[in-house]
Design a protein around this motif. Sequence first.
Motif, short mmCIF file in Angstrom:
data_model
loop_
_atom_site.label_atom_id
_atom_site.label_comp_id
_atom_site.label_asym_id
_atom_site.label_seq_id
_atom_site.Cartn_x
_atom_site.Cartn_y
_atom_site.Cartn_z
N PRO A 137 0.84 -1.22 0.00
CA PRO A 137 0.00 0.00 0.00
C PRO A 137 0.87 1.26 0.00
CG PRO A 137 0.08 -0.94 2.20
CD PRO A 137 0.90 -1.86 1.33
N PHE A 138 1.36 1.65 -1.20
CA PHE A 138 2.36 2.71 -1.30
C PHE A 138 1.92 4.05 -0.71
CE2 PHE A 138 3.05 -0.04 -5.07
CZ PHE A 138 4.18 -0.66 -4.60
N HIS A 139 0.69 4.43 -1.01
CA HIS A 139 0.25 5.74 -0.53
C HIS A 139 0.25 5.79 0.99
CE1 HIS A 139 -1.15 5.90 -4.72
NE2 HIS A 139 -1.00 7.21 -4.59
N GLU A 140 -0.26 4.73 1.61
CA GLU A 140 -0.28 4.69 3.08
C GLU A 140 1.13 4.69 3.65
OE1 GLU A 140 -2.59 1.51 4.91
OE2 GLU A 140 -3.78 1.44 3.06
N LEU A 141 2.02 3.92 3.01
CA LEU A 141 3.40 3.83 3.51
C LEU A 141 4.11 5.17 3.37
CD1 LEU A 141 4.46 0.32 2.10
CD2 LEU A 141 3.79 0.89 4.43
N ALA A 142 3.89 5.83 2.24
CA ALA A 142 4.53 7.13 2.03
C ALA A 142 4.01 8.15 3.03
CB ALA A 142 4.29 7.61 0.60
N THR A 143 2.71 8.13 3.27
CA THR A 143 2.13 9.05 4.24
C THR A 143 2.69 8.79 5.63
OG1 THR A 143 0.11 9.12 2.93
CG2 THR A 143 -0.07 9.89 5.20
N ALA A 144 2.95 7.53 5.92
CA ALA A 144 3.48 7.17 7.24
C ALA A 144 4.96 7.51 7.38
CB ALA A 144 3.27 5.67 7.50
N GLY A 145 5.65 7.76 6.25
CA GLY A 145 7.05 8.17 6.34
C GLY A 145 8.04 7.38 5.51
N ALA A 146 7.57 6.42 4.70
CA ALA A 146 8.50 5.69 3.83
C ALA A 146 9.07 6.66 2.79
CB ALA A 146 7.78 4.54 3.12
N VAL A 147 10.39 6.63 2.61
CA VAL A 147 11.05 7.56 1.70
C VAL A 147 11.34 6.94 0.34
CG1 VAL A 147 12.08 8.95 3.53
CG2 VAL A 147 13.34 6.96 2.62
N ALA A 148 11.21 5.61 0.24
CA ALA A 148 11.47 4.89 -1.00
C ALA A 148 10.85 3.51 -0.84
CB ALA A 148 12.98 4.78 -1.25
N PHE A 149 10.91 2.71 -1.92
CA PHE A 149 10.31 1.38 -1.89
C PHE A 149 11.25 0.36 -2.49
CE2 PHE A 149 7.14 4.64 -2.00
CZ PHE A 149 6.35 4.31 -0.90
N SER A 150 11.35 -0.79 -1.83
CA SER A 150 12.28 -1.81 -2.28
C SER A 150 11.90 -3.15 -1.66
CB SER A 150 13.71 -1.45 -1.85
OG SER A 150 14.63 -2.43 -2.28
N ASP A 151 12.18 -4.23 -2.37
CA ASP A 151 12.08 -5.56 -1.76
C ASP A 151 13.50 -6.06 -1.47
OD1 ASP A 151 9.36 -5.62 -1.70
OD2 ASP A 151 9.10 -7.24 -3.14
N ASP A 152 14.43 -5.14 -1.22
CA ASP A 152 15.85 -5.48 -1.12
C ASP A 152 16.08 -6.76 -0.32
OD1 ASP A 152 18.65 -4.92 -1.59
OD2 ASP A 152 18.76 -4.64 0.57
N GLY A 153 17.04 -7.52 -0.80
CA GLY A 153 17.26 -8.87 -0.29
C GLY A 153 16.63 -9.87 -1.24
N ASN A 164 3.08 -3.28 -12.60
CA ASN A 164 1.86 -2.77 -11.96
C ASN A 164 2.19 -1.93 -10.73
OD1 ASN A 164 0.16 -3.87 -13.83
ND2 ASN A 164 -0.32 -5.70 -12.62
N ALA A 165 3.15 -2.41 -9.95
CA ALA A 165 3.55 -1.67 -8.75
C ALA A 165 4.07 -0.28 -9.14
CB ALA A 165 4.64 -2.45 -7.99
N ALA A 166 4.89 -0.25 -10.18
CA ALA A 166 5.49 1.03 -10.61
C ALA A 166 4.42 1.98 -11.14
CB ALA A 166 6.56 0.78 -11.67
N LEU A 167 3.44 1.44 -11.85
CA LEU A 167 2.35 2.28 -12.35
C LEU A 167 1.54 2.82 -11.18
CD1 LEU A 167 1.11 0.16 -15.40
CD2 LEU A 167 2.14 2.45 -15.48
N TYR A 168 1.25 1.95 -10.25
CA TYR A 168 0.43 2.33 -9.10
C TYR A 168 1.16 3.35 -8.22
CZ TYR A 168 -2.67 1.65 -5.09
OH TYR A 168 -3.54 1.85 -4.07
N ALA A 169 2.49 3.24 -8.16
CA ALA A 169 3.28 4.10 -7.27
C ALA A 169 3.85 5.31 -8.00
CB ALA A 169 4.43 3.29 -6.66
N ARG A 170 3.45 5.51 -9.25
CA ARG A 170 4.10 6.53 -10.06
C ARG A 170 4.01 7.92 -9.41
NH1 ARG A 170 2.76 6.58 -16.25
NH2 ARG A 170 0.66 6.86 -15.44
N ASP A 171 2.86 8.20 -8.82
CA ASP A 171 2.67 9.53 -8.24
C ASP A 171 3.04 9.59 -6.76
OD1 ASP A 171 1.78 10.37 -10.71
OD2 ASP A 171 -0.28 9.71 -10.27
#
Length: 431
Positions: A137-153, A164-171
Amino acid sequence: MRVLIRGGRVIDPSRGLDAVRDVAIDGGIVRGVAEHVEERGHEVIDATGCIVAPGFIDMHVHLREPGATHKETIATGTAAAVAGGFTAVACMPNTNPAIDTPAVIAEIEQRAAAAGFARVYPVGAITRNREGKEIAPFHELATAGAVAFSDDGSTVMNPRVLRNAALYARDVRGPFISHCLDDELHGDAVMNEGPQSVRLGLLGSPGLAEDIVVARDLLIAADTRKRWHVAHVSTANAVEIVRWARSRGTTVTCEVTPHHLLLGDDLFVDYHARAKVAPPLRGPDDAAALRAAVRDGVIDAFASDHAPHTAEEKAQLLSVAPVGFSGLEIAVGAYAEALPDLPLERFVALLSTNPAKILGVEGGTLATGVRADVTIFAERPWTVDASAFYSKGKNTPFDGRRFTRRVVATVVGGRLAYHVERGIIERLAYA
Ligand SMILES: [Zn+2]
Ligand SMILES: [Zn+2]
């Protein structure tokens, strides 16, 4: 509280400043950088003979909390950060639970504030529980303070899910950060594929396992127009692919670790897992290409990929030992060792101004009115002693190495958090 950083050579790439200056701090804010600041009730930090820079930001660390606090905690990891000269870190979401809900972000931020060392910027997951199936849930995570997104590891192996994730998170503000290793090509490899793996009879991971995912992800970045960042590039081809993507207008940045710049796949001769890491340490040609890529500007940021484990875990058989090792406390020394001729302004930009920009966080400047996050370092030879790390992960393939550049002091929000002669300064001791 007033702090005066006296007589250092201030290098601030955000303003093209390189001159001997005093830095005046009051109430946690930079009040001015001037040729001479009158001392009036200031705590004075003598920076004579040192470089004074905007606080370093390590945009790629693993703090292990929640879920693996035997390896590291937010408190020990951020103590290691300030000891390594970092006033802020971005922590990757491969925790347990993963950073895929606002509640986990709130918990991390609360624990970071309680520890009171470096600032912590959580990186949210791209997919729920980093399983590569459902998007987070990118919008919720960004609002909560996430500065970037990764499945690192892990690599998001399904291109449909990633697109789809990139399209959804584009904005959504904050880039996607790719960990690039194709699961099928990488398999159960323990090291780089090349003459060394053949000689030792060990299963190797080809550079292709990384290159193919870097290419795919940057094509998805171009297709979706999502801002992208490639983590820990380790091959000459990956650098060329980033360069190519950029040349056709894709918005992409990338980082390099100290170990990929300086070490190689010749470190497995005793079959010990101390140098086991993902992506693996490559051959000398790749390391040379990475150093050239820093010099010519393709690489945007230095990031340690601090990945602490216990000594017992790293002492296991090469085939089962976990990947990664501690990086925060050796990073400054190792980067300088890898690139001794790199102009200091660029060195500071790679560690401070650029990561601040990529993550869209405050910092990377000593302009009047900003939060007083400052890193002070000097040319002062020292020897790495992993047993003395503040990190719980007391292992690094750099153990025993002699470096020449050293962190002298770290100031976070106007508070001296680390000094080379005093060590970590607990907040309580300060009150
Ligand atoms: Zn990674
Ligand atoms: Zn990582």
